[in-house]
Scaffold this motif. Structure first.
Motif, mmCIF file in Angstrom:
data_model
loop_
_atom_site.group_PDB
_atom_site.id
_atom_site.type_symbol
_atom_site.label_atom_id
_atom_site.label_comp_id
_atom_site.label_asym_id
_atom_site.label_seq_id
_atom_site.Cartn_x
_atom_site.Cartn_y
_atom_site.Cartn_z
ATOM 1 N N VAL A 90 0.835 -1.200 0.000
ATOM 2 C CA VAL A 90 0.000 0.000 0.000
ATOM 3 C C VAL A 90 0.871 1.252 0.000
ATOM 4 O O VAL A 90 0.582 2.221 -0.705
ATOM 5 C CB VAL A 90 -0.964 0.001 1.199
ATOM 6 C CG1 VAL A 90 -1.764 1.300 1.250
ATOM 7 C CG2 VAL A 90 -1.908 -1.199 1.129
ATOM 8 N N ASP A 91 1.945 1.230 0.781
ATOM 9 C CA ASP A 91 2.875 2.363 0.795
ATOM 10 C C ASP A 91 3.406 2.647 -0.609
ATOM 11 O O ASP A 91 3.465 3.799 -1.052
ATOM 12 C CB ASP A 91 4.053 2.081 1.728
ATOM 13 C CG ASP A 91 3.668 2.035 3.192
ATOM 14 O OD1 ASP A 91 2.553 2.472 3.530
ATOM 15 O OD2 ASP A 91 4.484 1.544 4.000
ATOM 16 N N LYS A 92 3.791 1.589 -1.312
ATOM 17 C CA LYS A 92 4.311 1.756 -2.674
ATOM 18 C C LYS A 92 3.220 2.258 -3.606
ATOM 19 O O LYS A 92 3.480 3.126 -4.461
ATOM 20 C CB LYS A 92 4.883 0.434 -3.195
ATOM 21 C CG LYS A 92 6.178 0.019 -2.545
ATOM 22 C CD LYS A 92 6.921 -1.039 -3.369
ATOM 23 C CE LYS A 92 6.218 -2.361 -3.332
ATOM 24 N NZ LYS A 92 6.974 -3.410 -4.078
ATOM 25 N N ASP A 93 2.017 1.743 -3.452
ATOM 26 C CA ASP A 93 0.916 2.179 -4.313
ATOM 27 C C ASP A 93 0.598 3.658 -4.098
ATOM 28 O O ASP A 93 0.259 4.380 -5.048
ATOM 29 C CB ASP A 93 -0.326 1.326 -4.045
ATOM 30 C CG ASP A 93 -0.213 -0.084 -4.619
ATOM 31 O OD1 ASP A 93 0.630 -0.296 -5.516
ATOM 32 O OD2 ASP A 93 -0.974 -0.972 -4.173
ATOM 33 N N ILE A 94 0.714 4.118 -2.868
ATOM 34 C CA ILE A 94 0.470 5.545 -2.586
ATOM 35 C C ILE A 94 1.533 6.406 -3.249
ATOM 36 O O ILE A 94 1.222 7.399 -3.924
ATOM 37 C CB ILE A 94 0.440 5.799 -1.063
ATOM 38 C CG1 ILE A 94 -0.783 5.132 -0.430
ATOM 39 C CG2 ILE A 94 0.425 7.312 -0.775
ATOM 40 C CD1 ILE A 94 -0.762 5.124 1.088
ATOM 41 N N VAL A 95 2.790 6.059 -3.063
ATOM 42 C CA VAL A 95 3.894 6.826 -3.653
ATOM 43 C C VAL A 95 3.754 6.878 -5.168
ATOM 44 O O VAL A 95 3.870 7.946 -5.794
ATOM 45 C CB VAL A 95 5.256 6.212 -3.259
ATOM 46 C CG1 VAL A 95 6.382 6.850 -4.063
ATOM 47 C CG2 VAL A 95 5.510 6.397 -1.774
ATOM 48 N N ASN A 96 3.482 5.740 -5.786
ATOM 49 C CA ASN A 96 3.353 5.696 -7.238
ATOM 50 C C ASN A 96 2.110 6.427 -7.727
ATOM 51 O O ASN A 96 2.135 7.080 -8.778
ATOM 52 C CB ASN A 96 3.318 4.238 -7.711
ATOM 53 C CG ASN A 96 4.678 3.578 -7.645
ATOM 54 O OD1 ASN A 96 5.700 4.207 -7.888
ATOM 55 N ND2 ASN A 96 4.705 2.298 -7.316
ATOM 56 N N SER A 97 1.033 6.336 -6.966
ATOM 57 C CA SER A 97 -0.194 7.026 -7.351
ATOM 58 C C SER A 97 -0.012 8.537 -7.334
ATOM 59 O O SER A 97 -0.534 9.248 -8.206
ATOM 60 C CB SER A 97 -1.341 6.624 -6.417
ATOM 61 O OG SER A 97 -1.702 5.276 -6.605
ATOM 62 N N LEU A 98 0.711 9.036 -6.353
ATOM 63 C CA LEU A 98 0.938 10.482 -6.273
ATOM 64 C C LEU A 98 1.680 11.007 -7.497
ATOM 65 O O LEU A 98 1.479 12.153 -7.896
ATOM 66 C CB LEU A 98 1.717 10.813 -4.998
ATOM 67 C CG LEU A 98 0.909 10.751 -3.699
ATOM 68 C CD1 LEU A 98 1.820 10.786 -2.486
ATOM 69 C CD2 LEU A 98 -0.094 11.906 -3.642
ATOM 70 N N LYS A 99 2.491 10.165 -8.102
ATOM 71 C CA LYS A 99 3.220 10.575 -9.310
ATOM 72 C C LYS A 99 2.296 10.721 -10.505
ATOM 73 O O LYS A 99 2.635 11.409 -11.477
ATOM 74 C CB LYS A 99 4.312 9.555 -9.632
ATOM 75 C CG LYS A 99 5.403 9.436 -8.593
ATOM 76 C CD LYS A 99 6.371 8.316 -8.944
ATOM 77 C CE LYS A 99 7.426 8.110 -7.868
ATOM 78 N NZ LYS A 99 8.313 6.952 -8.184
ATOM 79 N N HIS A 100 1.131 10.075 -10.449
ATOM 80 C CA HIS A 100 0.206 10.101 -11.579
ATOM 81 C C HIS A 100 -1.162 10.649 -11.174
ATOM 82 O O HIS A 100 -2.181 10.310 -11.760
ATOM 83 C CB HIS A 100 0.076 8.692 -12.171
ATOM 84 C CG HIS A 100 1.336 8.203 -12.803
ATOM 85 N ND1 HIS A 100 1.716 8.548 -14.087
ATOM 86 C CD2 HIS A 100 2.331 7.431 -12.315
ATOM 87 C CE1 HIS A 100 2.882 7.985 -14.369
ATOM 88 N NE2 HIS A 100 3.283 7.317 -13.305
#
Length: 204
Positions: A90-100
């Motif tokens: 989930v942490d990774k999904d949040i970081v990656n989502s913020l980029k897009h």
């Protein structure tokens, strides 16, 4: 109020058009979302979810999807994270989502308010399972002043976050805040938990 009610409220209020769902499962949520453009990401490994193929535009893990679009300028107005319910993912999904995420876009996490110790255990030990998504919210509340986040007290917890600012939770070190017993006593503050009525009146 259900997760789709929250999503569709924002889509309607802000005229959001581009929607991304990480973790399509059986397609129940994405099918009911009213956005004009919908992308669904799911590796499709669960045979019980045969219906999901109608809504999965990217049959892959979220890590593979974000790697695929890493160098693109694709942006989404609303991103719903409901994939692998392990806090590290989930942490990774949040970081990656913020980029897009579009400049005024929103991200929502599901299953952020588990109702029992067993339902949040990783690895999974029972049918009804939320995972430890709650830990990702606590980490943001304790260490990221540049994101505004609150959790609607409905449908196993729906945490909404956007770029902005927040007063960090600093009553105890993060390691202590991530303790299950501490969380149970202090989750209203840790999750920035609000009722359905408070959410309905909230200007966001």
């Amino acid at each position: 109020m259900y997760r789709t009610d929250i999503i569709n409220r924002y889509i309607s209020k802000y005229k959001f058009e581009k929607y991304l769902e990480i973790g399509v499962a059986d397609g129940f949520c994405i099918e009911r979302v009213s956005a004009k453009h919908k992308d669904g990401v799911d590796p499709g490994v669960d045979p019980h979810y045969s219906h999901q193929c109608d809504f999965v535009s990217h049959k892959m893990t979220s890590d593979e999807f974000f790697q695929k679009v890493e160098d693109s300028n694709i942006l989404y107005d609303f991103i719903f994270i409901d994939g692998l319910h392990h806090t590290e993912q989930v942490d990774k999904d949040i970081v990656n989502s913020l980029k897009h995420l579009s400049p005024n876009g929103l991200i929502m996490l599901h299953d952020t308010d588990p109702d029992s110790y067993e339902s949040q255990l990783v690895p999974r030990t029972q049918t009804i399972w939320n995972g430890d998504v709650w830990k990702s919210v606590v980490k943001l509340r304790c260490s990221n002043p540049d994101l505004e986040i609150f959790t609607v007290d409905t449908d196993c917890g729906c945490a909404v976050l956007k770029r902005g600012n927040q007063k960090l939770y600093d009553r105890v070190p993060l390691s202590a805040a991530l303790n299950w017993n501490y969380f149970c006593v202090n989750k209203k503050e840790l999750l920035n938990l609000i009722s359905i009525e408070e959410f309905s009146a909230k200007n966001i």
